[in-house]
Design an enzyme around this catalytic site. Structure first.
Site, mmCIF file in Angstrom:
data_model
loop_
_atom_site.group_PDB
_atom_site.id
_atom_site.type_symbol
_atom_site.label_atom_id
_atom_site.label_comp_id
_atom_site.label_asym_id
_atom_site.label_seq_id
_atom_site.Cartn_x
_atom_site.Cartn_y
_atom_site.Cartn_z
ATOM 1 N N CYS A 90 -102.426 43.194 -6.794
ATOM 2 C CA CYS A 90 -101.633 44.174 -7.231
ATOM 3 C C CYS A 90 -100.852 43.554 -8.656
ATOM 4 O O CYS A 90 -100.653 44.030 -9.550
ATOM 5 C CB CYS A 90 -100.433 44.808 -6.317
ATOM 6 S SG CYS A 90 -100.974 45.659 -5.069
ATOM 7 N N CYS A 103 -98.810 41.652 -3.759
ATOM 8 C CA CYS A 103 -99.799 40.696 -3.657
ATOM 9 C C CYS A 103 -100.378 40.382 -4.680
ATOM 10 O O CYS A 103 -100.109 40.852 -5.857
ATOM 11 C CB CYS A 103 -100.846 41.386 -2.636
ATOM 12 S SG CYS A 103 -101.806 42.867 -3.258
ATOM 13 N N ASP A 137 -130.621 95.908 11.016
ATOM 14 C CA ASP A 137 -129.987 95.998 12.131
ATOM 15 C C ASP A 137 -130.552 95.571 13.488
ATOM 16 O O ASP A 137 -132.001 95.051 13.570
ATOM 17 C CB ASP A 137 -129.839 97.617 12.429
ATOM 18 C CG ASP A 137 -128.789 98.310 11.588
ATOM 19 O OD1 ASP A 137 -128.335 97.478 10.792
ATOM 20 O OD2 ASP A 137 -128.768 99.284 11.593
ATOM 21 N N CYS A 167 -98.126 43.312 1.274
ATOM 22 C CA CYS A 167 -97.760 43.803 -0.083
ATOM 23 C C CYS A 167 -97.067 44.914 -0.106
ATOM 24 O O CYS A 167 -97.015 45.886 0.417
ATOM 25 C CB CYS A 167 -99.008 43.977 -1.043
ATOM 26 S SG CYS A 167 -98.749 44.610 -2.601
ATOM 27 N N CYS A 171 -99.229 47.865 -2.377
ATOM 28 C CA CYS A 171 -100.784 48.633 -1.701
ATOM 29 C C CYS A 171 -100.479 48.522 -0.065
ATOM 30 O O CYS A 171 -101.444 48.749 0.599
ATOM 31 C CB CYS A 171 -101.892 47.752 -2.349
ATOM 32 S SG CYS A 171 -101.730 45.909 -1.255
#
Lengths: 542, 182
Positions: free
Chosen positions: A24, A21, A357, A121, A124
């Site tokens: 990218c 893409c 306790d 893409c 990605c």
């Protein structure tokens, strides 16, 4: 575009034909100008195409670049000033699922670029395409608003499918040669990460959706976005045979193919081996990533105070034996319930300066405690609100009482544990003696000062503590005669002294013990903690 | 302010052992008449091995000459060491593992056994210095050893042992022939 030069042309060409893409492409060209990523990716694609097809590249490059460079400082302004259309807004109206490809209108506007635009893409997997825009930002904002968090800023975190690393690596190998021609020093680390680009695009959009809240790099409030891509999960599998060491199954992991493990395996695998086992460039996917539910997490808030326990049938923490409950309530639950609802927290961790306790009361100023509140939806309460919260706790039960309730830092909590061993504690015990006693038989005890005991780890706690002989000091004792078999014994001791064992001797494992001192069997019938002398948390005047 | 009754301070109030421990018995250990052992199991699964009040050592006014934790040439229970919360390094005992041998002044010798499977945490060294503790307080200060059963076996280890009621009824059925030395 921007720092794009002639030398980038072959890289762009190669990446586009590999199915990358436009964003990218920018990443692999190491474009670090954030604004470049914020432009609609279809526009960037057009610009890239124009750039590589233009032999005289200087002019188109300048126009594309200048717009972006002006934008660069106004990080929240997404729409470029020169853009005639406003595609992100159109996009916002689309369902995320339907937003995989551009609408017909847009495709038409793209002029014959339909194929490239609608393709997911290869690197990605759609994250920097249609999963990265106003629609996704609106979804994130919606999730945050639904949970009604109280916050000033937020940090966006992104979790990506591990196979993205494999695809990134494959793509890097694909254009490595061309990149090295561009600059000899260029390295895989110089490529802009998907995560980084995603944040550059989304931070401003999310901020806008939330009415201007700062989306920053560090914040106590984290909003997590996660993507999965089942279609390509098998991408990583070949690494398990090349690097079995990196993929060892552990208890808590759903899959061994974690991002960390995959990154490690990719560092180890040789280039030829990788190319032999995995396509380069990566294969074309048919679908884009699936966004998972948005995860919101606010860092813990810590609350401290002191508590009294007035009941001899109330454990400090829920008492479970073989998974079954022994008592219906506990100190921590009584204290935590109103605090959890005030801070709207998901859970808590309770800790205190020692513990008593189930049958022991804690009187006086009480015992210091602190609580970590997990994922609080509200994190700031004023002093007045804390006071009201304290009152609400105290009104909720007769069995306990809380004072000095306050918000503290995580670091301050450790002060409570530091004080634990050094400080002194005071007790009152009701003692039974086997042999009848006279008033004067016990008065000698009042004169005993700094009596050092050798205490073997009591059998009562030996299952969870190491076996050791511990020296503990009883600083002073006072007696109050009741009748021929009973008296009250006051003790001021070093913290960590086991009082019950001092009285009954624990099979002779605490030496000396009260039986030795009185030369008769003695037993402890009741015990009260009168004070825990730890000067934390600071007292709050009533 | 108090939730429970304020005072149960009667002289016949339950003792420490009664309050926190369950008594289990092994009668006639290894077929030897009346060599009864008593195991006190704490609610936290820890077990204390003691002599049952019916054990021959505690009968007929016997006195103790010696107590020996060296159960063979190679193994002394005194050498047992455990470290850390997980009690690493303790000797692992099975039901019939001998803990010590006790010799009385009348030259009778008795072996005390573990009776349960588990890790040896400690043996009582006080009875080496003061053997009379064994006679005077057999179920408290005169204990023999402390054993930690495996977590998953903490219920099953007592299956082969007698409950207090079972033991009491067994003892009451012991008739004259058994009290005569064989």
């Amino acid at each position: 575009m921007l720092s794009l030069k002639d030398k980038d042309k072959p890289i762009i060409q190669k990446l586009l034909s590999a199915g990358c893409c436009s964003r990218c492409v920018l990443r692999f060209c190491c474009v670090s100008v954030q604004a470049a990523y914020r432009r609609p990716h279809q526009h960037t694609l057009q610009a890239l195409k124009a750039f590589i097809s233009d032999t005289d590249n200087s002019k188109p490059k300048e126009t594309v670049a200048s717009g972006c460079e002006q934008e660069n400082n106004k990080s929240h302004d997404v729409a470029g000033p020169e853009l005639p259309e406003d595609p992100p807004v159109k996009r916002a109206k689309l369902e995320p699922g339907a937003a995989v490809g551009p609408s017909e209108e847009e495709a038409a506007a793209g002029g014959g670029m339909k194929d490239e635009e609608s393709r997911v893409c290869v690197v990605c997997l759609g994250i920097l395409q249609d999963l990265c825009g106003t629609a996704q930002a609106a979804k994130i904002a919606e999730a945050v608003k639904t949970e009604k968090y109280e916050f000033d800023t937020l940090v966006l975190s992104v979790s990506l499918p591990a196979q993205l690393c494999v695809r990134e690596h494959s793509c890097w190998l694909h254009v490595k040669g061309e990149l090295r021609q561009k600059s000899i020093a260029v390295d895989k680390d110089d490529v802009i990460q998907v995560k980084e680009a995603f944040k550059w695009i989304m931070q401003g959009l999310v901020s806008k959706e939330l009415g201007g809240v700062g989306v920053v790099t560090r914040s106590p409030f984290e909003v997590g976005v996660e993507f999965t891509h089942p279609e390509t999960d098998a991408d990583c599998h070949f690494l398990a045979s090349t690097c079995p060491d990196c993929f060892k199954p552990t208890k808590n992991k759903q899959s061994v193919f974690t991002r960390m493990a995959v990154v490690k395996a990719l560092e180890k695998i040789s280039e030829p081996k990788f190319l032999q086992r995995y396509p380069c460039p990566p294969a074309q996917p048919t679908s884009s990533c699936i966004p998972q539910d948005i995860q919101c997490l606010h860092v813990s808030v810590f609350v401290a105070g002191r508590y009294n326990k007035f009941c001899r049938s109330l454990p400090q923490t829920p008492w479970l034996i073989d998974g079954e409950r022994r008592m219906e309530s506990s100190v921590e639950e009584l204290i935590a319930a109103p605090i959890l609802s005030a801070f709207r927290a998901d859970g808590f961790n309770f800790s205190s300066s020692g513990r008593e306790d189930v049958d022991v009361r804690t009187l006086g100023n009480g015992r210091p405690f602190a609580m970590e509140l997990l994922n609080p939806h509200r994190s700031r309460l004023s002093k007045v609100e804390m006071k009201q919260l304290q009152e609400a706790i105290n009104a909720s039960s007769e069995k306990i009482r809380v004072r000095d309730l306050q918000i503290v830092t995580r670091d301050a909590m450790s002060r409570m544990k530091e004080g634990e061993e050094e400080k002194t504690k005071s007790y009152t015990a009701l003692i039974w003696t086997q042999k009848p006693i006279q008033r004067e038989d016990i008065t000698f005890i009042d004169d005993i000062k700094d009596l050092t005991l050798d205490q073997k780890t009591p059998l009562r706690v030996l299952h969870r503590r190491a076996l050791a002989v511990r020296q503990r000091v009883i600083h002073s004792m006072t007696t109050r005669y009741l009748d021929s078999h009973h008296f009250h014994l006051g003790l001021k001791t070093q913290a960590g002294t086991y009082i019950k064992e001092f009285v009954h001797g624990d099979f002779g494992r605490t030496k000396p013990n009260l039986c030795d001192l009185l030369k008769t069997d003695t037993d402890i019938l009741e015990l009260d903690v009168e004070s825990v002398d730890v000067d934390w948390p600071p007292s709050i005047p009533e | 302010m108090d939730c429970t009754g304020e005072k149960e301070a009667e002289a016949n109030a339950p003792s420490v052992v009664d309050r926190y421990y369950t008594r289990w018995y092994r009668a006639d250990m290894k077929g030897k008449p009346c060599e009864d052992h008593c195991i006190l199991q704490h609610s936290n699964r820890i077990c204390v091995v003691t002599l049952a009040h019916t054990h021959p050592i505690l009968q007929d006014g016997r006195t103790i000459k010696s107590i020996n934790y060296q159960i063979s040439n190679g193994c002394s229970r005194l050498k047992n060491k455990v470290s850390g919360k997980s009690k690493r390094g303790g000797q692992f005992l099975t039901d019939y593992a001998p803990l010590c041998r006790i010799t009385c002044t009348d030259e009778t010798e008795y072996t005390i056994y573990s009776c349960i499977r588990g890790r040896l945490l400690e043996v009582n060294e006080s009875i080496l210095e003061t053997p009379s503790l064994l006679l005077e307080k057999p179920s408290t200060e005169g204990y023999i050893a402390v054993i930690l059963p495996k977590f998953e076996e903490s219920k099953s280890i007592t299956e082969n042992l007698l409950s207090r009621d079972q033991f009491d009824s067994l003892v009451s059925k012991r008739t004259l022939p058994q009290t005569q030395p064989s």
